[in-house]
Design a protein around this motif. Structure first.
Motif, mmCIF file in Angstrom:
data_model
loop_
_atom_site.group_PDB
_atom_site.id
_atom_site.type_symbol
_atom_site.label_atom_id
_atom_site.label_comp_id
_atom_site.label_asym_id
_atom_site.label_seq_id
_atom_site.Cartn_x
_atom_site.Cartn_y
_atom_site.Cartn_z
ATOM 1 N N GLN A 272 3.091 14.690 -12.669
ATOM 2 C CA GLN A 272 2.851 14.750 -14.074
ATOM 3 C C GLN A 272 4.527 15.126 -14.831
ATOM 4 O O GLN A 272 4.568 15.836 -15.632
ATOM 5 N N ASP A 273 5.292 14.994 -13.693
ATOM 6 C CA ASP A 273 6.871 15.165 -14.093
ATOM 7 C C ASP A 273 7.389 13.751 -15.040
ATOM 8 O O ASP A 273 7.659 12.880 -14.121
ATOM 9 N N ASP A 274 7.387 13.921 -16.351
ATOM 10 C CA ASP A 274 7.678 12.799 -16.935
ATOM 11 C C ASP A 274 9.205 12.153 -16.450
ATOM 12 O O ASP A 274 9.196 10.834 -16.379
ATOM 13 N N ASP A 275 10.134 12.949 -16.327
ATOM 14 C CA ASP A 275 11.343 12.324 -15.757
ATOM 15 C C ASP A 275 11.493 11.679 -14.582
ATOM 16 O O ASP A 275 11.815 10.586 -14.198
ATOM 17 N N ARG A 276 10.515 12.166 -13.365
ATOM 18 C CA ARG A 276 10.436 11.884 -12.120
ATOM 19 C C ARG A 276 9.621 10.455 -12.416
ATOM 20 O O ARG A 276 9.877 9.229 -11.580
ATOM 21 N N VAL B 88 0.902 -1.170 -0.168
ATOM 22 C CA VAL B 88 -0.058 -0.078 -0.030
ATOM 23 C C VAL B 88 0.858 1.477 -0.141
ATOM 24 O O VAL B 88 0.701 2.172 -0.789
ATOM 25 N N GLY B 89 1.818 1.200 0.787
ATOM 26 C CA GLY B 89 2.663 2.472 0.909
ATOM 27 C C GLY B 89 3.453 2.673 -0.497
ATOM 28 O O GLY B 89 3.271 3.882 -0.837
ATOM 29 N N ASP B 90 3.862 1.876 -1.074
ATOM 30 C CA ASP B 90 4.410 2.092 -2.559
ATOM 31 C C ASP B 90 3.670 2.183 -3.578
ATOM 32 O O ASP B 90 3.552 3.408 -4.222
ATOM 33 N N TYR B 91 2.374 1.657 -3.430
ATOM 34 C CA TYR B 91 1.286 2.236 -4.560
ATOM 35 C C TYR B 91 0.804 3.600 -4.247
ATOM 36 O O TYR B 91 0.927 4.400 -5.350
ATOM 37 N N VAL B 92 0.614 4.176 -2.925
ATOM 38 C CA VAL B 92 0.077 5.395 -2.811
ATOM 39 C C VAL B 92 1.241 6.523 -3.055
ATOM 40 O O VAL B 92 1.078 7.549 -3.727
ATOM 41 N N ARG B 93 2.317 6.076 -3.009
ATOM 42 C CA ARG B 93 3.609 7.101 -3.323
ATOM 43 C C ARG B 93 3.819 7.167 -4.624
ATOM 44 O O ARG B 93 4.131 8.188 -5.288
ATOM 45 N N PHE B 94 3.454 5.892 -5.255
ATOM 46 C CA PHE B 94 3.594 5.972 -6.730
ATOM 47 C C PHE B 94 2.432 6.768 -7.436
ATOM 48 O O PHE B 94 2.579 7.607 -8.364
ATOM 49 N N VAL B 95 1.315 6.762 -6.860
ATOM 50 C CA VAL B 95 -0.035 7.553 -7.346
ATOM 51 C C VAL B 95 0.711 9.114 -7.409
ATOM 52 O O VAL B 95 0.173 9.985 -8.281
ATOM 53 N N LEU B 96 1.066 9.439 -6.151
ATOM 54 C CA LEU B 96 1.639 10.802 -5.838
ATOM 55 C C LEU B 96 2.617 11.178 -6.814
ATOM 56 O O LEU B 96 2.607 12.191 -7.534
ATOM 57 N N VAL B 97 3.458 10.140 -7.303
ATOM 58 C CA VAL B 97 4.491 10.591 -8.355
ATOM 59 C C VAL B 97 3.854 10.888 -9.772
ATOM 60 O O VAL B 97 4.000 11.661 -10.291
ATOM 61 N N THR C 17 9.441 4.505 -11.943
ATOM 62 C CA THR C 17 8.894 3.311 -12.591
ATOM 63 C C THR C 17 9.731 2.410 -12.749
ATOM 64 O O THR C 17 9.886 1.071 -12.354
ATOM 65 N N GLU C 18 11.079 3.068 -13.286
ATOM 66 C CA GLU C 18 12.353 2.052 -13.484
ATOM 67 C C GLU C 18 12.669 1.514 -12.090
ATOM 68 O O GLU C 18 13.289 0.207 -12.198
ATOM 69 N N LYS C 19 12.895 2.134 -11.199
ATOM 70 C CA LYS C 19 13.499 1.842 -9.745
ATOM 71 C C LYS C 19 12.422 0.753 -9.381
ATOM 72 O O LYS C 19 12.920 -0.338 -8.793
ATOM 73 N N GLY D 202 8.763 -5.412 -15.528
ATOM 74 C CA GLY D 202 9.402 -4.493 -16.151
ATOM 75 C C GLY D 202 8.725 -4.317 -17.549
ATOM 76 O O GLY D 202 8.238 -5.404 -18.004
ATOM 77 N N THR D 203 9.110 -3.258 -18.253
ATOM 78 C CA THR D 203 8.764 -2.970 -19.577
ATOM 79 C C THR D 203 10.073 -2.565 -20.324
ATOM 80 O O THR D 203 10.788 -1.982 -19.750
ATOM 81 N N ALA D 204 9.758 -2.750 -21.658
ATOM 82 C CA ALA D 204 10.937 -2.110 -22.463
ATOM 83 C C ALA D 204 11.328 -0.592 -22.389
ATOM 84 O O ALA D 204 10.164 0.202 -22.123
#
Length: 258
Positions: free
Chosen positions: A206-210, A193-202, A215-217, A225-227
């Motif tokens: 709307q900062d594509d680089d972030r 849950v913690g990782d999901y919520v933090r990823f939602v906030l990322v 996502t890669e981390k 993962g994806t290509a």
């Protein structure tokens, strides 16, 4: 008086009405959609049903009728109406409200999630027109769904947060940080849950680089993962889909309905 007829009639009536969750869904849809209904509603109102159905098997068949094996078909957009009606009715248990919103998120992101999986090829099950119609149907109902936030339980709020970042607006994105604060306080990084919520906030940033960096981390550490050539949004939604499914499995215990 034929004492054998009554038990047999009772059995036939039970088969005709089906499992309790089907009866509940039928009542909700009858109240909320009194006119012409989507074709998937036949599973709720037909007199002849599968006598082997229990709540779990019925739900699996019903949801699959709307989003068939995680692919969109021409009628998928019509079925979105059923899911949205179920998701906003307090008669529906929290677990099934979560499932309805989760399925809406999946229906809205099918094309991008599958793009991330099959890149640079196209999924053999792709149906761009049906995917676009389903996405538009979900987007049209998202504002009403998000107004449910104050009244919803934690499990459903997590699914609504996913829907909010799938369809970001200037109004909904800033609201996510305070709305999700209780989750970040209670669920540390490294938990599902913690990782999901933090990823939602990322994603809400709307900062594509972030978004790409996180996502890669996360996929390097824990998730499929994806290509790297896949567009950032598609990669992020592919990860979001995995995370929400895992959170749903964790929260679908009885305590999630409290």
């Amino acid at each position: 008086m034929d004492t054998h007829a009554e038990p047999e009639q009772t059995r036939q009536d039970a088969i005709a009405s089906g499992p309790p969750i089907r009866q509940l869904f039928r009542d909700v849809i009858a109240d909320r959609l009194p006119g012409r209904r989507p074709p998937q509603a036949a599973m709720l109102f037909d007199a002849e049903i599968d006598p082997s159905w229990d709540d779990r098997s019925f739900l699996g068949d019903f949801y699959n009728e709307i989003l068939h094996q995680d692919t969109c078909q021409p009628a998928t957009a019509d079925g979105v109406v059923l899911l949205a009606a179920l998701a906003v009715d307090d008669r529906v248990p929290a677990r099934q409200r979560f499932q309805a919103v989760h399925l809406l998120v999946r229906a809205a992101t099918v094309g991008e999630r599958h793009l991330a999986e099959t890149w640079p090829n196209t999924s053999q099950h792709a149906d761009p027109d049906s995917e676009a119609r389903a996405r538009s149907a979900v987007q049209a109902r998202t504002p009403d769904l998000l107004t449910r936030w104050p009244a919803e339980c934690p499990a459903v709020r997590l699914a609504l947060a996913g829907l909010a970042v799938v369809f970001p607006t200037d109004r909904t994105l800033p609201a996510l940080t305070p709305r999700l604060q209780i989750f970040t306080n209670q669920h540390p990084q490294g938990t599902d849950v913690g990782d999901y919520v933090r990823f939602v906030l990322v994603m809400a940033s709307q900062d594509d680089d972030r978004i790409l960096t996180v996502t890669e981390k996360l996929t390097d550490a824990c998730w499929a993962g994806t290509a790297r050539g896949v567009p950032t949004r598609a990669r992020a939604l592919h990860l979001l889909g995995q995370m929400l499914a895992k959170v749903g499995a964790e929260l679908s215990q009885p305590r999630a309905e409290q």
